[in-house]
Motif scaffolding. Structure first.
Motif, PDB file in Angstrom:
ATOM      1  N   LEU A   1      -1.165  -1.224  -2.686  1.00  0.00           N
ATOM      2  CA  LEU A   1      -0.470  -2.461  -3.067  1.00  0.00           C
ATOM      3  C   LEU A   1      -1.073  -3.638  -2.299  1.00  0.00           C
ATOM      4  O   LEU A   1      -0.545  -4.092  -1.285  1.00  0.00           O
ATOM      5  CB  LEU A   1       1.022  -2.326  -2.782  1.00  0.00           C
ATOM      6  CG  LEU A   1       1.722  -1.157  -3.487  1.00  0.00           C
ATOM      7  CD1 LEU A   1       3.160  -1.018  -2.998  1.00  0.00           C
ATOM      8  CD2 LEU A   1       1.704  -1.355  -4.996  1.00  0.00           C
TER       9      LEU A   1
ATOM     10  N   VAL B   1       1.157  -5.267  -7.677  1.00  0.00           N
ATOM     11  CA  VAL B   1       2.604  -5.404  -7.528  1.00  0.00           C
ATOM     12  C   VAL B   1       2.870  -6.321  -6.358  1.00  0.00           C
ATOM     13  O   VAL B   1       2.411  -6.070  -5.240  1.00  0.00           O
ATOM     14  CB  VAL B   1       3.274  -4.035  -7.287  1.00  0.00           C
ATOM     15  CG1 VAL B   1       4.775  -4.210  -7.121  1.00  0.00           C
ATOM     16  CG2 VAL B   1       2.969  -3.084  -8.435  1.00  0.00           C
TER      17      VAL B   1
ATOM     18  N   LYS C   1      -2.925  -1.213  -7.772  1.00  0.00           N
ATOM     19  CA  LYS C   1      -1.640  -1.597  -8.318  1.00  0.00           C
ATOM     20  C   LYS C   1      -1.401  -3.057  -7.991  1.00  0.00           C
ATOM     21  O   LYS C   1      -1.353  -3.435  -6.832  1.00  0.00           O
ATOM     22  CB  LYS C   1      -0.523  -0.730  -7.734  1.00  0.00           C
ATOM     23  CG  LYS C   1      -0.730   0.756  -7.971  1.00  0.00           C
ATOM     24  CD  LYS C   1       0.309   1.559  -7.231  1.00  0.00           C
ATOM     25  CE  LYS C   1       0.037   3.047  -7.322  1.00  0.00           C
ATOM     26  NZ  LYS C   1       0.983   3.840  -6.542  1.00  0.00           N
TER      27      LYS C   1
ATOM     28  N   GLU D   1      -0.450   2.916  -0.446  1.00  0.00           N
ATOM     29  CA  GLU D   1      -0.114   2.981  -1.865  1.00  0.00           C
ATOM     30  C   GLU D   1      -0.994   2.079  -2.719  1.00  0.00           C
ATOM     31  O   GLU D   1      -0.801   1.998  -3.931  1.00  0.00           O
ATOM     32  CB  GLU D   1       1.356   2.588  -2.064  1.00  0.00           C
ATOM     33  CG  GLU D   1       2.336   3.523  -1.392  1.00  0.00           C
ATOM     34  CD  GLU D   1       2.271   4.931  -1.942  1.00  0.00           C
ATOM     35  OE1 GLU D   1       2.035   5.094  -3.150  1.00  0.00           O
ATOM     36  OE2 GLU D   1       2.445   5.878  -1.149  1.00  0.00           O
TER      37      GLU D   1
ATOM     38  N   PHE E   1       8.307  -5.421  -5.832  1.00  0.00           N
ATOM     39  CA  PHE E   1       8.574  -4.158  -5.150  1.00  0.00           C
ATOM     40  C   PHE E   1      10.012  -4.089  -4.664  1.00  0.00           C
ATOM     41  O   PHE E   1      10.674  -3.065  -4.772  1.00  0.00           O
ATOM     42  CB  PHE E   1       7.601  -3.994  -3.981  1.00  0.00           C
ATOM     43  CG  PHE E   1       7.854  -2.776  -3.158  1.00  0.00           C
ATOM     44  CD1 PHE E   1       7.397  -1.532  -3.572  1.00  0.00           C
ATOM     45  CD2 PHE E   1       8.556  -2.860  -1.965  1.00  0.00           C
ATOM     46  CE1 PHE E   1       7.639  -0.408  -2.816  1.00  0.00           C
ATOM     47  CE2 PHE E   1       8.799  -1.739  -1.205  1.00  0.00           C
ATOM     48  CZ  PHE E   1       8.335  -0.503  -1.632  1.00  0.00           C
TER      49      PHE E   1
ATOM     50  N   PHE F   1       2.049  -0.116   2.680  1.00  0.00           N
ATOM     51  CA  PHE F   1       1.656  -0.744   1.408  1.00  0.00           C
ATOM     52  C   PHE F   1       0.183  -0.476   1.116  1.00  0.00           C
ATOM     53  O   PHE F   1      -0.191  -0.272  -0.030  1.00  0.00           O
ATOM     54  CB  PHE F   1       1.933  -2.249   1.464  1.00  0.00           C
ATOM     55  CG  PHE F   1       3.332  -2.626   1.098  1.00  0.00           C
ATOM     56  CD1 PHE F   1       3.606  -3.234  -0.104  1.00  0.00           C
ATOM     57  CD2 PHE F   1       4.391  -2.367   1.961  1.00  0.00           C
ATOM     58  CE1 PHE F   1       4.902  -3.584  -0.461  1.00  0.00           C
ATOM     59  CE2 PHE F   1       5.688  -2.699   1.632  1.00  0.00           C
ATOM     60  CZ  PHE F   1       5.954  -3.315   0.414  1.00  0.00           C
TER      61      PHE F   1
END
Length: 506
Positions: free
Chosen positions: A195, A4, A2, A193, A9, A190
């Motif tokens: 990220l 991001v 991802k 996930e 975020f 993070f």
């Protein structure tokens, strides 16, 4: 993967403060918090009681342990409290949490201290007990311990592991004092996930503060690069680890091996592995798994034999990586030999090992042997095992055995869209169009849809993801033009090659 940033975020966070009612498991407590004052910077807690259904837990089995044991706070004072004996003799996490709720949520707030609360939150984090953790969070707010750095760090870890990263980051933002544990906990959240951009932005903010990262911080950052396949970012983290002297730590070196293997650079991974001092099981498993991932079965087997000569005892993950390398290379006899030798090393075969053996036999075309292997298993086969046989039946065009495998898998997972799609594709591969259409209609009636796969490529330290029928990539028009140009060029070369062959034949 991802892409991001931290700023993106933060914009997605829901900052609405809501109320929460206390309730213990299996009991009806009369104590409750009627409403959290708006002036207090607290979480939107009501949303935590009913977690969103789209929260997908990424619990892949990794050698990188992130910060699982990072926040285990010493609890000397905890043993002095009422119920300490019950706590020490609890047989399960659920029983332990029940004891904690009974002892702390119902007694005077003044008797709760930071170490006991930190320990309770760590247990909630380990068991992913969202409801209990939220109750302890509210207790921390009531007692004023929410500003304690250890309690705050435990809350960050708890919410991250319960797939509530927004709440974890909100706790992190509101902490009056942060230490290296706090920063590492949010970076780990993070990383969990995927990220990567957010991890590196947090790392930069940490470096700009008075705090310095530790070896666990780099382990978390490298795990994010591993999950996202970001080789460029991983190299940057590697250089930072060398600069700060953390590359010699075993956990960091293991994370580097996994990162380089995952990103396709097996040579650099082996270079790190070879130079390591004090290799543990994770080191050997990471390298063997890296070879298996790239189909280098001979190297994986040689390394396994070297591992035994060094006196390192293989574990379940070692054999799993070994079987994976054998099945990718079609080494049936070698795979069977190592499977039969598991108990000699004190390792009992589990479902994952049986699944690898079924896939090994099935890929080699030994479908009947694979089915007999499933029937004779000492434990009940799961959907993954039947799915492996189904995929192999589709590969070799064995329709009726594939139908049997699909039926058994659908009995275990009746709403699995992938199983229906595999069965439909199996029918289509042998020209049974009516049956394939029937299965697809069944999928439509049940509203079953599969998640499309995606591929990615890293260009100038930025990872670009491509998904089927996804037109959101801003550079897609340019990419399509280049692909068309390459296709035309390949077509002209094919024409010239055919013309050359024809001239030679004449």
């Amino acid at each position: 993967m991802k892409s991001v940033s931290l700023r993106q975020f933060i914009r997605k966070k829901n900052s609405t403060p809501l109320s929460l009612t206390f309730s213990s498991h299996g009991s009806s407590s009369s104590q409750n918090i009627k409403r959290i004052p708006k002036t207090h910077k607290s979480l939107g807690i009501l949303s935590l009681i009913s977690p969103s259904t789209d929260c997908t837990e990424k619990r892949q089995t990794r050698h990188l342990r992130l910060i699982q044991d990072l926040l285990q706070i010493p609890t000397d004072q905890f043993t002095q409290k009422r119920g300490a004996d019950d706590f020490g003799h609890s047989n399960s996490l659920e029983e332990t949490l029940n004891v904690l709720e009974t002892n702390f949520l119902k007694e005077e707030e003044s008797r709760v201290d930071a170490s006991a609360l930190s320990r309770a939150l760590s247990l909630c984090s380990s068991s992913r007990s969202l409801k209990s953790g939220v109750q302890f969070h509210c207790l921390a707010i009531r007692t004023g311990l929410v500003g304690n750095v250890y309690v705050g760090s435990c809350l960050i870890s708890f919410y991250s592991k319960c797939c509530k990263l927004c709440n974890a980051y909100r706790v992190f933002e509101e902490m009056p004092v942060k230490n290296v544990v706090s920063w590492t906990a949010i970076i780990a959240g993070f990383a969990q996930e995927g990220l990567v951009d957010g991890c590196f932005e947090l790392y930069s903010l940490m470096r700009n503060s008075t705090l310095k990262p530790n070896n666990l911080t780099f382990t978390c950052i490298l795990s994010a690069c591993t999950g996202g396949g970001s080789l460029g970012r991983g190299r940057i983290a590697h250089c930072q680890a060398i600069e700060m002297g953390f590359d010699s730590y075993v956990h960091v070196a293991n994370a580097l091996i996994s990162m380089y293997c995952r990103c396709g650079n097996v040579e650099d991974a082996y270079h790190i592995f070879e130079r390591m001092i004090g290799k543990d099981n994770v080191s050997w498993n990471s390298m063997i798994g890296g070879y298996a991932q790239h189909g280098l079965a001979v190297q994986a087997i040689d390394l396994f034999e070297e591992m035994k000569k060094k006196g390192v005892k293989p574990d379940a993950i070692t054999f799993l990586s070994l079987f994976s390398s054998c099945r990718h290379s079609g080494l049936v006899k070698q795979g069977q030999f190592y499977f039969n030798s598991m108990e000699e090393h004190g390792v009992k075969p589990e479902l994952d090992h049986f699944a690898c053996m079924v896939d090994l036999l099935g890929r080699a075309g030994l479908l009947e042997e694979a089915r007999d292997f499933i029937v004779k298993m000492p434990i009940h086969p799961n959907a993954i095992i039947w799915g492996s046989l189904l995929s192999c039946c589709r590969l070799h065009g064995n329709v009726w055995l594939g139908v049997e495998a699909a039926e058994n898998k659908l009995l275990l997972e009746p709403e699995n869209a992938v199983s229906h799609l595999q069965l439909a594709n199996l029918y289509a591969s042998v020209g049974c169009w009516d049956q394939a259409a029937r299965v697809r209609k069944l999928m439509k009636d049940k509203c079953l849809k599969t998640e499309p796969g995606f591929s990615w490529i890293e260009v100038r330290n930025e990872v670009h993801r491509f998904r089927a029928e996804d037109w959101s990539n801003w550079g897609l028009a340019v990419i399509a033009a280049v692909v068309d140009s390459l296709a035309d060029h390949m077509g002209s070369l094919w024409y010239d090659l055919n013309r050359v062959v024809t001239d030679d034949d004449l």
